[in-house]
Design an enzyme around this catalytic site. Structure first.
Site, PDB file in Angstrom:
ATOM      1  N   ARG A  68     -35.326  24.359  -2.551  1.00 34.37           N
ATOM      2  CA  ARG A  68     -34.264  25.278  -1.633  1.00 34.37           C
ATOM      3  C   ARG A  68     -33.664  25.568  -0.470  1.00 34.37           C
ATOM      4  NH1 ARG A  68     -30.078  30.159  -4.921  1.00 34.37           N
ATOM      5  NH2 ARG A  68     -28.748  30.231  -3.622  1.00 34.37           N
ATOM      6  N   ARG A  91     -35.629  31.077  -9.352  1.00 30.07           N
ATOM      7  CA  ARG A  91     -36.382  30.878  -8.591  1.00 30.07           C
ATOM      8  C   ARG A  91     -37.545  31.688  -8.522  1.00 30.07           C
ATOM      9  NH1 ARG A  91     -31.931  35.551  -6.967  1.00 30.07           N
ATOM     10  NH2 ARG A  91     -31.447  35.277  -8.934  1.00 30.07           N
ATOM     11  N   ARG A 120     -32.790  29.488 -17.149  1.00 26.22           N
ATOM     12  CA  ARG A 120     -33.028  29.995 -15.640  1.00 26.22           C
ATOM     13  C   ARG A 120     -34.302  29.153 -15.832  1.00 26.22           C
ATOM     14  NH1 ARG A 120     -29.917  35.231 -14.424  1.00 26.22           N
ATOM     15  NH2 ARG A 120     -27.786  34.515 -14.625  1.00 26.22           N
ATOM     16  N   ASP A 165     -24.436  23.932 -12.014  1.00 24.84           N
ATOM     17  CA  ASP A 165     -24.150  25.960 -12.728  1.00 24.84           C
ATOM     18  C   ASP A 165     -22.583  26.058 -13.625  1.00 24.84           C
ATOM     19  OD1 ASP A 165     -21.659  27.702 -11.200  1.00 24.84           O
ATOM     20  OD2 ASP A 165     -24.036  28.057 -10.797  1.00 24.84           O
ATOM     21  N   TYR A 196     -14.152  34.008 -13.642  1.00 21.63           N
ATOM     22  CA  TYR A 196     -14.522  33.926 -12.072  1.00 21.63           C
ATOM     23  C   TYR A 196     -13.226  32.670 -11.485  1.00 21.63           C
ATOM     24  CZ  TYR A 196     -19.524  34.701 -12.894  1.00 21.63           C
ATOM     25  OH  TYR A 196     -20.848  34.871 -12.984  1.00 21.63           O
TER      26      TYR A 196
END
Length: 340
Positions: free
Chosen positions: A36, A27, A23, A73, A147
């Protein structure tokens, strides 16, 4: 120019281990947050090749990591298999219809949904420094299936585990579909410029040993075999988070070229029990990186010492957290590269 990270994946030990962070395009970086916000959401950002390429390159530009990881993703595969994908603010990803109530054969494959990812790869491949290795990735079948079945993430993957016990044939069909699409997806990434790939099995730790063999080891072995047939010589890193004592079997039976270790794995134990000379990746606790100072230095030094005689890629034990100070990342890089 030699690429240290690729050299390790091919079995060469480096005096200074190459590094990247899971990652790392994310962020904690102000430049990422700004981009973003401009795009208005994760999926819009991930499917915009120009923007996704910029995000992929941002941490390389700032820190000079040895590896760039594609910004995308793991749920691109179920999206290509025909589920609808959305990311709600503060809610996490959603897939519809959830397969706990709907049959897999009701979905219509839409493989062209992966085209923006391939376009991103091509853009990034033309921007990276010559010494930087380019990593692609996909989710491993068990994690992706959790998922797809539940339609969202969950704490214990309970719905999917029940599904797998109650209807192993039906669940196996979902796993098989993910395996097939994943091989296509990874081969497409390589065709556009990726040099190695990582398989993320973020929820591997939720399974019993027998279920782990069936739904983690066997499907990952199938991906490795299919991918190698399509892309011979391209290294594969397997990251079965939470596998613990099942890691040696995973390493032997999947055929991966390197194993990623989460932060709960004792590096001394891993060095003792994993196959000799198998490259390993990891495994700094992301919270130690947030803590910084002596806690960070000590954790880094213990990992470096444990893997001093083995091919090693320095990384975190999971993804970098959004509140990680930039200065701590800089301290980490200096420590690993023996500059501090």
């Amino acid at each position: 120019m030699r690429k240290p990270l690729l050299a390790v994946l091919r079995g060469e030990r480096q005096a200074v281990p190459p590094m990247w962070l899971m990652r790392q395009a994310g962020r904690y970086l102000p430049e990422y947050r700004e981009l973003r916000a401009q795009k208005g959401g994760f999926l819009a950002l991930a499917t915009d090749p120009e923007a996704a390429a910029e995000v992929t390159v941002q941490p390389i530009r700032r820190f000079g990591f040895d590896g760039a990881i594609l910004f995308s993703d793991i749920l691109m595969v179920p999206w290509a298999l025909g589920q609808d994908l959305s990311f709600g603010a503060g809610e996490g990803p959603r897939l519809a219809p959830a397969l706990v109530d709907h049959a897999l054969n009701a979905l219509t494959r839409v493989p062209e949904r992966l085209d923006p990812v391939y376009a991103t790869v091509a853009r990034v491949a033309g921007q990276l420094p010559p010494q930087t290795s380019f990593l692609g990735f996909a989710g491993s079948p068990w994690t992706v299936a959790t998922y797809m079945v539940a339609g969202q993430g969950s704490k214990d993957q309970g719905e999917t585990r029940r599904f797998a016990y109650a209807d192993p044939a039906g669940f196996g069909a979902i796993i098989d579909a993910i395996v097939t699409m994943t091989v296509e997806y990874l081969a497409g990434q390589v065709a556009n410029g990726v040099e190695a790939v990582q398989l993320f099995d973020s929820w591997a730790g939720s399974l019993s040993p027998a279920q782990f063999e069936r739904w983690v080891i066997a499907p990952n072995a199938a991906i490795v075999e299919g991918f190698r047939a399509r892309c011979p010589g391209v290294p594969v890193i397997g990251f079965p988070k939470g596998a613990g004592g099942k890691l040696p079997a995973y390493a032997r039976e999947t055929g991966v070229d390197a194993v990623g270790l989460d932060e709960t794995v004792d590096p001394v134990w891993a060095d003792t029990y994993l196959p000799e000379d198998l490259p390993v990746q990891g495994n700094l606790d992301p919270l130690a990186l947030i803590a910084g100072g002596e806690a960070l230095d000590g954790a880094v030094d213990r990992i470096l010492a444990a893997f001093a005689e083995r091919p090693h890629i320095f990384n975190l034990g999971h993804g970098i957290l959004p509140d990680t100070p930039i200065a701590h990342v800089e301290r980490l890089i200096a420590r690993v590269r023996k500059q501090a």
